[in-house]
Design a protein around this motif. Structure first.
Motif, PDB file in Angstrom:
ATOM      1  N   CYS A  16       0.823  -1.207   0.000  1.00  0.00           N
ATOM      2  CA  CYS A  16       0.000   0.000   0.000  1.00  0.00           C
ATOM      3  C   CYS A  16       0.857   1.257   0.000  1.00  0.00           C
ATOM      4  N   HIS A  17       0.327   2.293  -0.613  1.00  0.00           N
ATOM      5  CA  HIS A  17       0.925   3.630  -0.517  1.00  0.00           C
ATOM      6  C   HIS A  17      -0.141   4.509   0.115  1.00  0.00           C
ATOM      7  N   LEU A  18       0.173   5.072   1.273  1.00  0.00           N
ATOM      8  CA  LEU A  18      -0.802   5.879   2.006  1.00  0.00           C
ATOM      9  C   LEU A  18      -0.706   7.354   1.685  1.00  0.00           C
ATOM     10  N   GLN A  19      -1.860   7.984   1.618  1.00  0.00           N
ATOM     11  CA  GLN A  19      -1.931   9.441   1.521  1.00  0.00           C
ATOM     12  C   GLN A  19      -2.725   9.899   2.739  1.00  0.00           C
ATOM     13  N   PRO A  20      -2.026  10.306   3.803  1.00  0.00           N
ATOM     14  CA  PRO A  20      -2.727  10.737   5.022  1.00  0.00           C
ATOM     15  C   PRO A  20      -3.380  12.107   4.844  1.00  0.00           C
ATOM     16  N   LYS A  21      -4.225  12.457   5.801  1.00  0.00           N
ATOM     17  CA  LYS A  21      -4.917  13.751   5.848  1.00  0.00           C
ATOM     18  C   LYS A  21      -5.781  13.991   4.617  1.00  0.00           C
ATOM     19  N   ALA A  22      -6.413  12.933   4.104  1.00  0.00           N
ATOM     20  CA  ALA A  22      -7.322  13.051   2.959  1.00  0.00           C
ATOM     21  C   ALA A  22      -8.702  13.486   3.464  1.00  0.00           C
ATOM     22  N   SER A  23      -9.558  13.906   2.542  1.00  0.00           N
ATOM     23  CA  SER A  23     -10.898  14.338   2.945  1.00  0.00           C
ATOM     24  C   SER A  23     -11.730  13.166   3.434  1.00  0.00           C
ATOM     25  N   GLU A  26     -10.390   6.117   1.540  1.00  0.00           N
ATOM     26  CA  GLU A  26     -10.880   5.404   0.362  1.00  0.00           C
ATOM     27  C   GLU A  26      -9.721   4.814  -0.429  1.00  0.00           C
ATOM     28  N   PHE A  27     -10.040   3.830  -1.275  1.00  0.00           N
ATOM     29  CA  PHE A  27      -9.068   3.314  -2.226  1.00  0.00           C
ATOM     30  C   PHE A  27      -8.953   4.338  -3.344  1.00  0.00           C
ATOM     31  N   ALA A  28      -7.726   4.541  -3.875  1.00  0.00           N
ATOM     32  CA  ALA A  28      -7.522   5.589  -4.877  1.00  0.00           C
ATOM     33  C   ALA A  28      -6.677   5.105  -6.045  1.00  0.00           C
ATOM     34  N   GLY A  29      -6.919   3.882  -6.487  1.00  0.00           N
ATOM     35  CA  GLY A  29      -6.198   3.375  -7.649  1.00  0.00           C
ATOM     36  C   GLY A  29      -4.803   2.885  -7.306  1.00  0.00           C
ATOM     37  N   LEU A  30      -3.891   3.019  -8.272  1.00  0.00           N
ATOM     38  CA  LEU A  30      -2.532   2.533  -8.079  1.00  0.00           C
ATOM     39  C   LEU A  30      -1.543   3.677  -7.964  1.00  0.00           C
ATOM     40  N   ILE A  37      -4.048   4.258  -1.009  1.00  0.00           N
ATOM     41  CA  ILE A  37      -5.160   4.378  -0.072  1.00  0.00           C
ATOM     42  C   ILE A  37      -5.103   5.752   0.572  1.00  0.00           C
ATOM     43  N   ARG A  38      -6.178   6.492   0.423  1.00  0.00           N
ATOM     44  CA  ARG A  38      -6.279   7.788   1.103  1.00  0.00           C
ATOM     45  C   ARG A  38      -6.837   7.521   2.497  1.00  0.00           C
ATOM     46  N   ILE A  39      -6.197   8.136   3.491  1.00  0.00           N
ATOM     47  CA  ILE A  39      -6.605   7.956   4.888  1.00  0.00           C
ATOM     48  C   ILE A  39      -6.898   9.323   5.480  1.00  0.00           C
ATOM     49  N   GLN A  40      -8.030   9.420   6.166  1.00  0.00           N
ATOM     50  CA  GLN A  40      -8.462  10.688   6.724  1.00  0.00           C
ATOM     51  C   GLN A  40      -7.559  11.184   7.858  1.00  0.00           C
ATOM     52  N   ALA A  41      -7.009  10.273   8.619  1.00  0.00           N
ATOM     53  CA  ALA A  41      -6.221  10.642   9.803  1.00  0.00           C
ATOM     54  C   ALA A  41      -4.864  11.241   9.420  1.00  0.00           C
ATOM     55  N   SER A  71       5.350  -4.300   7.449  1.00  0.00           N
ATOM     56  CA  SER A  71       6.510  -3.421   7.323  1.00  0.00           C
ATOM     57  C   SER A  71       6.055  -2.031   6.900  1.00  0.00           C
ATOM     58  N   GLY A  72       6.904  -1.048   7.154  1.00  0.00           N
ATOM     59  CA  GLY A  72       6.589   0.325   6.780  1.00  0.00           C
ATOM     60  C   GLY A  72       5.784   1.074   7.815  1.00  0.00           C
ATOM     61  N   GLU A  73       5.882   0.643   9.059  1.00  0.00           N
ATOM     62  CA  GLU A  73       5.120   1.251  10.161  1.00  0.00           C
ATOM     63  C   GLU A  73       5.225   2.777  10.164  1.00  0.00           C
ATOM     64  N   LEU A  74       6.427   3.308   9.905  1.00  0.00           N
ATOM     65  CA  LEU A  74       6.645   4.756   9.954  1.00  0.00           C
ATOM     66  C   LEU A  74       6.829   5.349   8.553  1.00  0.00           C
ATOM     67  N   ASN A  75       6.286   4.672   7.557  1.00  0.00           N
ATOM     68  CA  ASN A  75       6.502   5.059   6.171  1.00  0.00           C
ATOM     69  C   ASN A  75       5.164   5.119   5.446  1.00  0.00           C
ATOM     70  N   ARG A  76       5.078   5.858   4.354  1.00  0.00           N
ATOM     71  CA  ARG A  76       3.849   5.870   3.550  1.00  0.00           C
ATOM     72  C   ARG A  76       3.692   4.562   2.796  1.00  0.00           C
ATOM     73  N   HIS A  77       4.805   3.902   2.510  1.00  0.00           N
ATOM     74  CA  HIS A  77       4.802   2.646   1.762  1.00  0.00           C
ATOM     75  C   HIS A  77       4.772   1.496   2.774  1.00  0.00           C
ATOM     76  N   LYS A  78       3.718   0.684   2.748  1.00  0.00           N
ATOM     77  CA  LYS A  78       3.541  -0.360   3.765  1.00  0.00           C
ATOM     78  C   LYS A  78       3.203  -1.699   3.132  1.00  0.00           C
ATOM     79  N   ARG A  79       3.514  -2.759   3.865  1.00  0.00           N
ATOM     80  CA  ARG A  79       3.030  -4.102   3.541  1.00  0.00           C
ATOM     81  C   ARG A  79       2.090  -4.500   4.662  1.00  0.00           C
ATOM     82  N   VAL A  80       0.900  -4.950   4.272  1.00  0.00           N
ATOM     83  CA  VAL A  80      -0.143  -5.263   5.247  1.00  0.00           C
ATOM     84  C   VAL A  80      -0.657  -6.676   5.015  1.00  0.00           C
TER      85      VAL A  80
END
Length: 96
Positions: A16-23, A26-30, A37-41, A71-80
């Protein structure tokens, strides 16, 4: 099979690639080889990770305890790891 999703013994491993502080969350493509993944928090004090776990648990129909950041706990790029998902959200394009 998608480059960002891998099945292992019934569990789903997502890149996953996270985009925090989104409105909204939601899933947002690739994003390259990762599912965006856009995350509100905001990305402070683990809030984005907590929100990601809650969001993925709801989307895949499982308990929050069945979602683990590998992995990637402190990173935008994570494996879940998603243990035994009960449903596969159509917007991810993931199949079994």
């Amino acid at each position: 099979m998608s480059s960002f999703a891998q099945w292992t013994d019934g569990d789903l491993i997502l890149v996953c690639h996270l985009q925090p502080k989104a409105s909204k969350s939601e899933f947002a493509g690739l994003h390259g080889d990762a599912l965006k993944i856009r995350i509100q928090a905001p990305p402070v004090e683990g809030k984005a990770n907590t929100e990601l776990i809650k969001f993925l648990a709801k989307q895949f129909g499982i308990a929050k305890s069945d979602v683990e950041i590998i992995s990637g706990e402190l990173n935008r790029h994570k494996r879940v790891r998603i243990r035994k998902p009960q449903k596969l959200p159509a917007e991810t394009g993931i199949s079994h």
